[in-house]
Design a protein around this motif. Sequence first.
Motif, PDB file in Angstrom:
ATOM      1  N   ARG A  93      -2.724  -9.852 -33.108  1.00  0.00           N
ATOM      2  CA  ARG A  93      -2.896 -11.232 -33.563  1.00  0.00           C
ATOM      3  C   ARG A  93      -1.750 -12.104 -33.053  1.00  0.00           C
ATOM      4  O   ARG A  93      -1.954 -13.241 -32.653  1.00  0.00           O
ATOM      5  N   GLY A  94      -0.549 -11.579 -33.057  1.00  0.00           N
ATOM      6  CA  GLY A  94       0.580 -12.330 -32.516  1.00  0.00           C
ATOM      7  C   GLY A  94       0.443 -12.556 -31.019  1.00  0.00           C
ATOM      8  O   GLY A  94       0.703 -13.648 -30.513  1.00  0.00           O
ATOM      9  N   GLU A  95       0.022 -11.521 -30.292  1.00  0.00           N
ATOM     10  CA  GLU A  95      -0.136 -11.627 -28.838  1.00  0.00           C
ATOM     11  C   GLU A  95      -1.227 -12.632 -28.468  1.00  0.00           C
ATOM     12  O   GLU A  95      -1.022 -13.497 -27.614  1.00  0.00           O
ATOM     13  N   MET A  96      -2.410 -12.503 -29.112  1.00  0.00           N
ATOM     14  CA  MET A  96      -3.496 -13.451 -28.823  1.00  0.00           C
ATOM     15  C   MET A  96      -3.120 -14.856 -29.272  1.00  0.00           C
ATOM     16  O   MET A  96      -3.401 -15.835 -28.579  1.00  0.00           O
ATOM     17  N   GLY A  97      -2.486 -14.954 -30.432  1.00  0.00           N
ATOM     18  CA  GLY A  97      -2.065 -16.258 -30.939  1.00  0.00           C
ATOM     19  C   GLY A  97      -1.101 -16.955 -29.998  1.00  0.00           C
ATOM     20  O   GLY A  97      -1.188 -18.168 -29.788  1.00  0.00           O
ATOM     21  N   ALA A  98      -0.196 -16.203 -29.378  1.00  0.00           N
ATOM     22  CA  ALA A  98       0.760 -16.799 -28.444  1.00  0.00           C
ATOM     23  C   ALA A  98       0.049 -17.370 -27.213  1.00  0.00           C
ATOM     24  O   ALA A  98       0.368 -18.467 -26.751  1.00  0.00           O
ATOM     25  N   ILE A  99      -0.942 -16.642 -26.697  1.00  0.00           N
ATOM     26  CA  ILE A  99      -1.684 -17.150 -25.536  1.00  0.00           C
ATOM     27  C   ILE A  99      -2.469 -18.401 -25.916  1.00  0.00           C
ATOM     28  O   ILE A  99      -2.514 -19.375 -25.157  1.00  0.00           O
ATOM     29  N   ILE A 100      -3.058 -18.400 -27.105  1.00  0.00           N
ATOM     30  CA  ILE A 100      -3.789 -19.583 -27.576  1.00  0.00           C
ATOM     31  C   ILE A 100      -2.844 -20.785 -27.687  1.00  0.00           C
ATOM     32  O   ILE A 100      -3.171 -21.888 -27.243  1.00  0.00           O
ATOM     33  N   LEU A 101      -1.660 -20.574 -28.252  1.00  0.00           N
ATOM     34  CA  LEU A 101      -0.685 -21.665 -28.365  1.00  0.00           C
ATOM     35  C   LEU A 101      -0.295 -22.198 -26.994  1.00  0.00           C
ATOM     36  O   LEU A 101      -0.161 -23.411 -26.796  1.00  0.00           O
ATOM     37  N   ALA A 102      -0.102 -21.299 -26.034  1.00  0.00           N
ATOM     38  CA  ALA A 102       0.239 -21.731 -24.677  1.00  0.00           C
ATOM     39  C   ALA A 102      -0.890 -22.560 -24.081  1.00  0.00           C
ATOM     40  O   ALA A 102      -0.653 -23.635 -23.516  1.00  0.00           O
ATOM     41  N   LEU A 103      -2.126 -22.066 -24.206  1.00  0.00           N
ATOM     42  CA  LEU A 103      -3.273 -22.793 -23.648  1.00  0.00           C
ATOM     43  C   LEU A 103      -3.418 -24.180 -24.270  1.00  0.00           C
ATOM     44  O   LEU A 103      -3.732 -25.146 -23.566  1.00  0.00           O
ATOM     45  N   ARG A 104      -3.179 -24.290 -25.561  1.00  0.00           N
ATOM     46  CA  ARG A 104      -3.281 -25.587 -26.233  1.00  0.00           C
ATOM     47  C   ARG A 104      -2.200 -26.556 -25.774  1.00  0.00           C
ATOM     48  O   ARG A 104      -2.421 -27.767 -25.708  1.00  0.00           O
ATOM     49  N   ALA A 105      -1.010 -26.042 -25.471  1.00  0.00           N
ATOM     50  CA  ALA A 105       0.119 -26.900 -25.109  1.00  0.00           C
ATOM     51  C   ALA A 105       0.072 -27.346 -23.649  1.00  0.00           C
ATOM     52  O   ALA A 105       0.640 -28.378 -23.302  1.00  0.00           O
ATOM     53  N   LEU A 106      -0.601 -26.595 -22.800  1.00  0.00           N
ATOM     54  CA  LEU A 106      -0.628 -26.903 -21.373  1.00  0.00           C
ATOM     55  C   LEU A 106      -1.524 -28.101 -21.076  1.00  0.00           C
ATOM     56  O   LEU A 106      -2.593 -28.230 -21.669  1.00  0.00           O
ATOM     57  N   PRO A 107      -1.103 -28.958 -20.151  1.00  0.00           N
ATOM     58  CA  PRO A 107      -1.969 -30.071 -19.746  1.00  0.00           C
ATOM     59  C   PRO A 107      -3.270 -29.534 -19.143  1.00  0.00           C
ATOM     60  O   PRO A 107      -3.251 -28.562 -18.388  1.00  0.00           O
ATOM     61  N   GLU A 108      -4.373 -30.180 -19.471  1.00  0.00           N
ATOM     62  CA  GLU A 108      -5.688 -29.711 -19.020  1.00  0.00           C
ATOM     63  C   GLU A 108      -5.911 -29.896 -17.528  1.00  0.00           C
ATOM     64  O   GLU A 108      -6.804 -29.279 -16.962  1.00  0.00           O
ATOM     65  N   ASP A 109      -5.124 -30.756 -16.885  1.00  0.00           N
ATOM     66  CA  ASP A 109      -5.378 -31.078 -15.479  1.00  0.00           C
ATOM     67  C   ASP A 109      -4.415 -30.396 -14.507  1.00  0.00           C
ATOM     68  O   ASP A 109      -4.403 -30.716 -13.330  1.00  0.00           O
ATOM     69  N   ARG A 110      -3.599 -29.459 -14.979  1.00  0.00           N
ATOM     70  CA  ARG A 110      -2.634 -28.766 -14.108  1.00  0.00           C
ATOM     71  C   ARG A 110      -2.883 -27.268 -14.147  1.00  0.00           C
ATOM     72  O   ARG A 110      -3.165 -26.699 -15.195  1.00  0.00           O
ATOM     73  N   ALA A 111      -2.755 -26.636 -12.987  1.00  0.00           N
ATOM     74  CA  ALA A 111      -2.898 -25.183 -12.902  1.00  0.00           C
ATOM     75  C   ALA A 111      -1.845 -24.524 -13.791  1.00  0.00           C
ATOM     76  O   ALA A 111      -0.794 -25.107 -14.073  1.00  0.00           O
TER      77      ALA A 111
END
Length: 168
Positions: free
Chosen positions: A79-97
């Motif tokens: 849950r911590g590992e998946m949660g961290a990836i989700i947090l990263a995806l949410r924080a990243l700009p949608e228009d940048r690789a």
Amino acid sequence: IELPPLRPSLHGAGHEREYLCNLPSGPFLSNAGYHAWTDGSVRTSCKHAGAGVWFRTDDWLPAIAPISRSIGGEPVIIRGEMGAIILALRALPEDRAATIYTDSLSTLWIVRRWLRRDFGFCLDEEGHADLVLELVKELHRRRGVQTDLVWVPAHAGEPGNEVADVRA
């Protein structure tokens, strides 16, 4: 007495690039866009999992403030590992690789099974369906831009992974 080989120093001209290029993440460090290292944790005294994320841009400047959060639900590492990836995806700009580094083979395995449409494990009682669905939703949101998930070994000298581990 035979001493173990020394790792290249991170200090001094030229050594940083050589050291980083020889890490498992090395081939991906030249990817354009944002880089995010993620990690999860569970402490025996806690009633939740923790998640940490550390960001850099392709020119190695700080990009987004590091993240440290607790993840609800059962206190298990996945849950911590998946949660961290989700947090990263949410924080990243949608228009940048983006390239997201994780030391969780289990999470990458779950994402791969999802992409193959092998849903059995992902949605069963122990599959943490809430996080799997959120992770897939966030990946889908970025479907128009290159997003790589890269495995790196834990506690093996990957600077980004070590910082994410502390954040978690």
